[in-house]
Design a protein around this motif. Structure first.
Motif, short mmCIF file in Angstrom:
data_model
loop_
_atom_site.label_atom_id
_atom_site.label_comp_id
_atom_site.label_asym_id
_atom_site.label_seq_id
_atom_site.Cartn_x
_atom_site.Cartn_y
_atom_site.Cartn_z
N ILE A 26 37.81 41.31 45.11
CA ILE A 26 37.90 42.71 44.70
C ILE A 26 37.28 43.61 45.78
CG2 ILE A 26 37.02 44.39 43.01
CD1 ILE A 26 37.15 42.01 40.92
N ARG A 28 30.84 30.22 42.81
CA ARG A 28 31.28 31.41 43.54
C ARG A 28 32.50 31.10 44.39
NH1 ARG A 28 31.19 33.89 40.87
NH2 ARG A 28 31.20 35.87 41.99
N GLY A 46 34.36 33.94 44.82
CA GLY A 46 34.69 34.44 43.49
C GLY A 46 35.71 35.58 43.56
N THR A 47 36.22 35.90 42.38
CA THR A 47 37.08 37.07 42.26
C THR A 47 36.35 38.30 42.79
OG1 THR A 47 37.91 36.06 40.24
CG2 THR A 47 38.43 38.35 40.54
N SER A 48 35.04 38.32 42.56
CA SER A 48 34.23 39.49 42.93
C SER A 48 34.39 39.84 44.40
CB SER A 48 32.75 39.22 42.65
OG SER A 48 32.56 38.84 41.32
N TYR A 53 36.02 46.70 33.73
CA TYR A 53 35.02 45.74 34.21
C TYR A 53 34.23 46.47 35.31
CZ TYR A 53 32.98 41.68 36.42
OH TYR A 53 32.09 40.79 36.95
N SER A 55 39.85 32.76 40.16
CA SER A 55 38.73 31.95 40.65
C SER A 55 38.55 30.69 39.81
CB SER A 55 37.44 32.77 40.61
OG SER A 55 36.99 32.93 39.27
N ASP A 75 43.96 41.64 38.39
CA ASP A 75 42.80 40.78 38.13
C ASP A 75 43.23 39.76 37.07
OD1 ASP A 75 40.40 39.65 37.19
OD2 ASP A 75 39.27 41.44 37.78
N ILE A 133 43.84 44.67 34.67
CA ILE A 133 43.04 43.48 34.30
C ILE A 133 43.69 42.87 33.06
CG2 ILE A 133 40.75 42.60 33.72
CD1 ILE A 133 39.58 45.21 34.93
N SER A 141 35.85 30.37 38.22
CA SER A 141 34.74 30.74 37.33
C SER A 141 35.03 30.56 35.85
CB SER A 141 34.36 32.21 37.57
OG SER A 141 33.87 32.37 38.87
N LYS A 142 36.20 30.95 35.42
CA LYS A 142 36.47 30.99 33.98
C LYS A 142 37.37 29.84 33.57
CE LYS A 142 34.37 34.98 34.42
NZ LYS A 142 33.12 35.41 33.85
N TYR A 149 35.73 37.73 24.99
CA TYR A 149 35.11 39.04 24.80
C TYR A 149 35.74 39.75 23.61
CZ TYR A 149 34.04 38.13 29.69
OH TYR A 149 33.64 37.55 30.86
N VAL A 199 41.74 36.69 36.47
CA VAL A 199 40.70 35.66 36.39
C VAL A 199 40.71 34.94 35.03
CG1 VAL A 199 38.79 37.18 35.71
CG2 VAL A 199 38.31 35.16 37.08
N TYR A 200 41.26 35.60 33.98
CA TYR A 200 41.35 34.96 32.66
C TYR A 200 42.76 34.45 32.37
CZ TYR A 200 36.83 37.10 32.26
OH TYR A 200 35.53 37.45 32.51
#
Ligand SMILES: Cc1ncc(COP(=O)(O)O)c(C=O)c1O
Length: 403
Positions: A110, A249, A105-107, A131, A238, A209, A177, A240-241, A331, A211-212
């Motif tokens: 990071i 992950r 994942g991006t996590s 975030y 990633s 970042d 981000i 993920s989104k 969001y 990820v979106y």
């Protein structure tokens, strides 16, 4: 006999906080007491019926059946790294596959990047609101997060004057981000260029970042690196989104061609060796994702835009509540004009207990607790969202009237 005293935890745990999940403890209590909880706290599309496209599920299944169940190369399997490099390059940011790492994942990207870049007491410039993984990891490393404001009165754009006023000689990294969680904002090219110039002027590595990146309502947002391929940028994303598979992950980081980051690439690979590899079967979905059919993304963007409009309209209609319209992702960060002495956490907990609606308080993203911000994840169906905002409206009216 040795007395049973509790085993002490490390001091760094006190510096590690992730509000998005912390509040779930209270939600479980509310649920146990018989109230239906509406989980608007985690950006987890499959929990709301969105699923990864079938060809990605098939790719993972095929990999498992073909025996791809062993450890893989630490930086990731070649077809995935090639596909990631080709994806960025095709979007105007030339990246070579040997500067790409596949991550959990991006996590994990990071964590790896910050571990490779900062020492004790170094400073990392992070957006406010942020975030919370950034501040948690920075705290864990013994480094310092320094906030630069983004401005709700200007569509949550970064406040460049504020950024200039907080940078010191101890700064090493600038985090951007875009598209943003928690605000749902995207930044115009001029702002993005100014952030790159700022990083350059202060000799900072720029962590982008993204990820979106595929979830801008008007279409994918170009990678930051496309504005200046020679800038020292590390981008994260990633499955993920944009590919709706957060539980897999599986993500990546890519390092720009800037020679200033050559040593960092070496450090990242060294760190990646230590955790062996990221989940191998899922890595086999990366090339089909990036090079294959993406029609699900267009449909997802339409669904998100509709939910964003429902959200903004309903929240703006609540007396005492303001909300900037998001332009990407899922969001929104509305603000409630709190009575004096109340915090955002007071409001969020009271809302949860009275209605079962679970949001995250803005102070979990670094905002001052008395400013009354909260983050809403609007992945639920438009009808569910209307119901939820009706509950919020009734509750907020009573709360602000002191009832
Ligand atoms: C801005 C941002 N970065 C990173 C992540 C982590 O994503 P991943 O599932 O790729 O680790 C999230 C998840 O919500 C996010 O919002």
């Amino acid at each position: 006999m040795i007395p049973h005293t509790s085993v002490p935890v490390s001091q760094r745990i006190g510096r590690f906080s992730y509000a998005i999940r912390n509040i779930v403890t209270e939600a479980l209590r509310v649920e146990a007491a018989g109230t239906r909880v509406r989980y608007l706290n985690v950006g987890n599309p499959p929990a709301f019926g969105f699923q990864p496209p079938p060809h990605l599920v098939e790719a993972v299944e095929r990999a498992m059946r073909n025996g791809e169940n062993g450890y893989g190369p630490s930086p990731g399997i070649s077809p995935a790294r090639e596909a990631i490099a080709a994806e960025y390059t095709g979007r105007g940011w030339p990246v070579s596959a040997d500067r790409v790492l596949v991550t959990s994942g991006t996590s994990e990207g990071i964590e790896l990047a910050l571990a490779a870049l900062v020492d004790q007491d170094d400073e990392v410039l992070v957006p406010l609101p942020v975030y919370p993984l950034y501040t948690a990891v920075i705290g864990k490393l013994g480094a310092r997060a320094v906030y630069y404001r983004t401005d709700p009165f200007r569509g949550w754009q970064p406040d460049l004057d504020h950024l200039n006023s907080v940078v010191t000689g101890a700064a090493r990294v600038l985090v951007v981000i875009d598209p943003n969680n928690p605000t749902g904002a995207t930044y115009p090219a001029a702002t993005r260029r100014a952030l790159i110039a700022f990083a350059d002027q202060h000799g900072l590595a720029l962590l982008a970042d993204e990820v979106y990146g595929d979830l801008g309502y008007d279409g994918p947002v170009p990678p930051l690196g496309s504005l200046d391929p020679d800038a020292p940028i590390i981008s994260f994303s990633s499955l993920s989104k944009g590919y709706v598979a957060p539980g897999w992950r599986t993500g990546w980081l890519a390092v720009s061609r800037s020679p200033r980051l050559d040593e960092v690439v070496g450090a990242l690979k060294k760190l990646a060796d230590g955790r062996l590899c990221s989940t191998v079967p899922m890595q086999h979905a990366i090339a089909p994702a990036l090079a294959g059919d993406r029609s699900h993304q267009a449909a997802f963007r339409v669904a998100l835009k509709e939910r964003a409009m429902v959200t903004t309209k309903a929240l703006q209609a609540i007396p005492g509540v303001t909300c900037v319209a998001p332009t990407a992702a899922f969001y929104a960060m509305p603000r409630v004009a709190l009575p004096p002495g109340r915090t955002d956490e007071d409001y969020v907990l009271a809302l949860l207990r009275a209605t079962g609606v679970l949001c995250v308080y803005g102070s979990g993203f670094g905002m001052p607790a008395d400013e009354g911000f909260l983050r809403i994840v609007f992945l639920a169906s438009p009808d569910d969202l209307r119901e939820i905002y009706a509950l919020m409206r009734e509750f907020t009216g009573n709360y602000l009237a002191g009832r």
